[in-house]
Design a protein around this motif. Structure first.
Motif, PDB file in Angstrom:
ATOM      1  N   LYS A 229     121.632  48.046  18.384  1.00 60.13           N
ATOM      2  CA  LYS A 229     120.398  47.727  17.672  1.00 60.13           C
ATOM      3  C   LYS A 229     119.401  46.927  18.506  1.00 60.13           C
ATOM      4  O   LYS A 229     118.198  46.997  18.271  1.00 60.13           O
ATOM      5  CB  LYS A 229     120.729  46.937  16.397  1.00 60.13           C
ATOM      6  CG  LYS A 229     121.483  47.749  15.367  1.00 60.13           C
ATOM      7  CD  LYS A 229     121.793  46.902  14.143  1.00 60.13           C
ATOM      8  CE  LYS A 229     122.539  47.700  13.079  1.00 60.13           C
ATOM      9  NZ  LYS A 229     122.849  46.877  11.889  1.00 60.13           N
ATOM     10  N   LYS A 230     119.876  46.155  19.482  1.00 60.35           N
ATOM     11  CA  LYS A 230     118.948  45.272  20.199  1.00 60.35           C
ATOM     12  C   LYS A 230     118.326  45.959  21.407  1.00 60.35           C
ATOM     13  O   LYS A 230     118.664  47.104  21.756  1.00 60.35           O
ATOM     14  CB  LYS A 230     119.686  44.009  20.638  1.00 60.35           C
ATOM     15  CG  LYS A 230     120.831  44.230  21.606  1.00 60.35           C
ATOM     16  CD  LYS A 230     121.485  42.885  21.939  1.00 60.35           C
ATOM     17  CE  LYS A 230     122.592  43.056  22.969  1.00 60.35           C
ATOM     18  NZ  LYS A 230     123.227  41.762  23.307  1.00 60.35           N
ATOM     19  N   GLN A 231     117.393  45.264  22.047  1.00 58.25           N
ATOM     20  CA  GLN A 231     116.719  45.775  23.241  1.00 58.25           C
ATOM     21  C   GLN A 231     117.624  45.587  24.457  1.00 58.25           C
ATOM     22  O   GLN A 231     118.226  44.532  24.640  1.00 58.25           O
ATOM     23  CB  GLN A 231     115.415  45.022  23.467  1.00 58.25           C
ATOM     24  CG  GLN A 231     114.367  45.233  22.382  1.00 58.25           C
ATOM     25  CD  GLN A 231     113.825  46.657  22.364  1.00 58.25           C
ATOM     26  OE1 GLN A 231     113.679  47.287  23.407  1.00 58.25           O
ATOM     27  NE2 GLN A 231     113.540  47.163  21.183  1.00 58.25           N
ATOM     28  N   PHE A 232     117.715  46.629  25.290  1.00 58.53           N
ATOM     29  CA  PHE A 232     118.538  46.575  26.497  1.00 58.53           C
ATOM     30  C   PHE A 232     117.688  46.796  27.735  1.00 58.53           C
ATOM     31  O   PHE A 232     116.717  47.569  27.711  1.00 58.53           O
ATOM     32  CB  PHE A 232     119.639  47.636  26.454  1.00 58.53           C
ATOM     33  CG  PHE A 232     120.627  47.457  25.334  1.00 58.53           C
ATOM     34  CD1 PHE A 232     121.555  46.428  25.363  1.00 58.53           C
ATOM     35  CD2 PHE A 232     120.638  48.327  24.254  1.00 58.53           C
ATOM     36  CE1 PHE A 232     122.464  46.260  24.330  1.00 58.53           C
ATOM     37  CE2 PHE A 232     121.550  48.167  23.223  1.00 58.53           C
ATOM     38  CZ  PHE A 232     122.464  47.133  23.254  1.00 58.53           C
ATOM     39  N   ASP A 233     118.063  46.148  28.816  1.00 61.60           N
ATOM     40  CA  ASP A 233     117.394  46.360  30.114  1.00 61.60           C
ATOM     41  C   ASP A 233     118.107  47.415  30.930  1.00 61.60           C
ATOM     42  O   ASP A 233     117.493  48.077  31.768  1.00 61.60           O
ATOM     43  CB  ASP A 233     117.343  45.042  30.897  1.00 61.60           C
ATOM     44  CG  ASP A 233     116.479  43.989  30.218  1.00 61.60           C
ATOM     45  OD1 ASP A 233     115.474  44.387  29.584  1.00 61.60           O
ATOM     46  OD2 ASP A 233     116.807  42.796  30.305  1.00 61.60           O
ATOM     47  N   LYS A 235     120.091  50.930  31.852  1.00 64.73           N
ATOM     48  CA  LYS A 235     119.853  52.333  31.487  1.00 64.73           C
ATOM     49  C   LYS A 235     120.982  52.897  30.612  1.00 64.73           C
ATOM     50  O   LYS A 235     120.727  53.719  29.725  1.00 64.73           O
ATOM     51  CB  LYS A 235     119.706  53.182  32.749  1.00 64.73           C
ATOM     52  CG  LYS A 235     118.423  52.910  33.519  1.00 64.73           C
ATOM     53  CD  LYS A 235     118.299  53.844  34.708  1.00 64.73           C
ATOM     54  CE  LYS A 235     116.989  53.581  35.453  1.00 64.73           C
ATOM     55  NZ  LYS A 235     116.850  54.467  36.646  1.00 64.73           N
ATOM     56  N   GLN A 238     120.662  52.023  26.987  1.00 66.89           N
ATOM     57  CA  GLN A 238     119.439  52.689  26.520  1.00 66.89           C
ATOM     58  C   GLN A 238     119.702  54.164  26.247  1.00 66.89           C
ATOM     59  O   GLN A 238     119.214  54.725  25.256  1.00 66.89           O
ATOM     60  CB  GLN A 238     118.324  52.537  27.552  1.00 66.89           C
ATOM     61  CG  GLN A 238     117.773  51.124  27.679  1.00 66.89           C
ATOM     62  CD  GLN A 238     116.768  50.988  28.813  1.00 66.89           C
ATOM     63  OE1 GLN A 238     116.562  51.923  29.591  1.00 66.89           O
ATOM     64  NE2 GLN A 238     116.141  49.819  28.920  1.00 66.89           N
ATOM     65  N   GLN A 241     121.583  54.527  23.051  1.00 69.84           N
ATOM     66  CA  GLN A 241     120.675  54.359  21.914  1.00 69.84           C
ATOM     67  C   GLN A 241     119.972  55.678  21.576  1.00 69.84           C
ATOM     68  O   GLN A 241     119.872  56.055  20.398  1.00 69.84           O
ATOM     69  CB  GLN A 241     119.624  53.292  22.230  1.00 69.84           C
ATOM     70  CG  GLN A 241     120.102  51.873  22.074  1.00 69.84           C
ATOM     71  CD  GLN A 241     119.019  50.867  22.404  1.00 69.84           C
ATOM     72  OE1 GLN A 241     118.248  51.049  23.348  1.00 69.84           O
ATOM     73  NE2 GLN A 241     118.944  49.786  21.632  1.00 69.84           N
ATOM     74  N   LYS A 242     119.470  56.369  22.595  1.00 64.11           N
ATOM     75  CA  LYS A 242     118.760  57.635  22.371  1.00 64.11           C
ATOM     76  C   LYS A 242     119.699  58.698  21.798  1.00 64.11           C
ATOM     77  O   LYS A 242     119.331  59.440  20.879  1.00 64.11           O
ATOM     78  CB  LYS A 242     118.147  58.127  23.680  1.00 64.11           C
ATOM     79  CG  LYS A 242     116.996  57.258  24.180  1.00 64.11           C
ATOM     80  CD  LYS A 242     116.463  57.774  25.510  1.00 64.11           C
ATOM     81  CE  LYS A 242     115.345  56.864  26.037  1.00 64.11           C
ATOM     82  NZ  LYS A 242     114.847  57.323  27.355  1.00 64.11           N
ATOM     83  N   GLY A 320     124.997  44.805  28.956  1.00 62.95           N
ATOM     84  CA  GLY A 320     123.985  43.984  29.614  1.00 62.95           C
ATOM     85  C   GLY A 320     124.491  42.803  30.397  1.00 62.95           C
ATOM     86  O   GLY A 320     123.688  42.086  31.008  1.00 62.95           O
TER      87      GLY A 320
END
Length: 423
Positions: A229-233, A235, A238, A241-242, A320
């Motif tokens: 759910k949170k923002q990741f730096d 790849k 990420q 998530q997609k 992360g």
């Protein structure tokens, strides 16, 4: 005096049986005390006795005081119409049954060894690890071994009850049932409920469609767990998530309710690592329960669980946060845990459900081939000199401690029975 000790005394005939007389002075000969009834109704059924010269067959009821017969309203209960003998500790009232017939009564308080009662009182008041720990040295190893077999069978039957309920929920789909159970176990004790919810939210038929793509599997498992759910730096998360966003819409997936715990856990047991290993297990296997069911040895099963998380997790324990390189494999202790707490019980349950003793026997045999569990309970029994050679032993000790010793059910325990018989 408690009724349970009175039942014990009657069941094993631990009283002076010479010249038995009823409270009315009739001669009594006990031919058979009856079968202990743990369900509703008389305490003992199928008993046989002789009063004077007449042979009687029927049921026996026990009370601490004779007057408890009226207190429990037995005269108006049809289940107590065929009582041939009323066993009491203290005779304080003449009793008639529902037909107005005088109820033959035998008082036992003057016929029981005071030493037995004193020893039983000591067991009940004991604050030791197990009530009889000061006395266990008097018990033969053979007696302990035979009782272990009963304890393991009891434990597996208890677990089977839960498994067969799950089987009904999966519409008798054994592979789906196994998926729910194995996923729950991957969560270990602290996260088992959340992992159970994750498994139930992802039907096996969906996972089977994506078993060849570890990214898809991880995306769905981590997404359902609420870890994307949170923002990741980075790849990699990420990308997960997609992928999850796509499959969440395609399969109408709803992330489960519940929070995963990380605190006070070894990093190797973090739920992120266990989910990644669970994804790899799905990726590497097909019809896993069927293969386990037909396996001939524990060694074959262990090979099926020789899995490691994908490359990203060799450098991470959580998303992360990069760490030093370490391959995240399922350790020996974890594999043994899975076999003891999931594979053996479901194999036993399958044998129970299919009425095939071969699977039940194989399940118990596998416990004998696995290293013993090490915990506070097993260490406690080891200190008392009990042998803890394998998982069969450790499972027996856990059952004994939790279901008998902790409940002070010494009268229902073979060890407790043997201790009392020695007095």
């Amino acid at each position: 005096m408690k009724e349970e000790i009175l039942q014990y005394i009657w069941k094993f005939q631990h009283y002076n049986s010479n010249h038995l007389l009823s409270t009315n002075g009739d001669q009594i000969s006990v031919i058979h005390p009856g079968v202990h009834n743990v369900n509703q109704g008389p305490d003992f059924t199928e008993a046989k006795k002789k009063i004077n010269d007449t042979l009687w067959a029927g049921n026996v009821e026990l009370h601490v005081n004779s007057s408890h017969w009226n207190l429990h309203h037995h005269s108006s209960d049809n289940n107590y119409n065929n009582i041939i003998l009323h066993i009491v500790w203290n005779h304080d009232l003449e009793i008639k049954d529902g037909n107005g017939r005088h109820l033959p009564t035998l008082e036992l308080k003057s016929r029981v060894s005071k030493l037995l009662l004193e020893k039983y009182s000591i067991l009940l008041q004991s604050s030791h690890f197990i009530p009889c720990e000061k006395l266990v040295h008097k018990l033969s190893e053979l007696s302990i071994t035979s009782w272990k077999q009963r304890l393991v069978a009891e434990r597996l039957l208890y677990k089977s009850k839960n498994i067969l309920q799950i089987l009904e929920q999966t519409h008798f789909h054994w592979e789906e049932t196994f998926w729910w159970l194995i996923a729950s176990n991957f969560g270990l004790k602290v996260n088992t409920d959340v992992f159970k919810k994750i498994a139930r939210s992802l039907p096996l038929n969906i996972l089977a469609k994506h078993k060849n793509n570890i990214i898809h599997l991880e995306a769905m498992l981590f997404g359902q767990a609420g870890l994307l759910k949170k923002q990741f730096d980075e790849k990699y998360p990420q990308m997960l998530q997609k992928e999850y966003a796509f499959y969440q819409q395609k399969y109408h997936l709803k992330p489960i309710d519940g929070e995963l715990f990380f605190l006070r856990m070894r990093p190797a047991n973090f739920p992120t690592i266990r989910l990644a290993q669970l994804a790899m297990l799905i990726h590497n296997s097909q019809h896993l329960f069927s293969k386990i069911k037909e396996s001939k040895s524990v060694a074959e099963v262990k090979k099926m669980f020789d899995v490691e998380a994908n490359d990203y997790w060799h450098y991470h324990y959580t998303f992360g946060e990069e760490t030093e390189f370490k391959i995240k494999t399922l350790g020996k202790q974890m594999v043994d845990n899975l076999i003891i707490n999931t594979i053996v019980p479901i194999l036993f349950s399958y044998g129970l459900h299919s009425k095939d003793e071969w699977y039940k026997e194989k399940a118990i045999q596998w416990l004998e081939e696995i290293s013993p569990e090490k915990n506070a309970i097993t260490k406690g029994f080891e200190k008392l000199g009990y042998s803890n050679k394998n998982a069969f032993d450790s499972q027996a000790f856990i059952q004994l401690k939790n279901e008998y010793c902790a409940q002070k059910l010494c009268l229902q325990c073979a060890i407790g029975n043997s201790m009392l018989k020695a007095f």
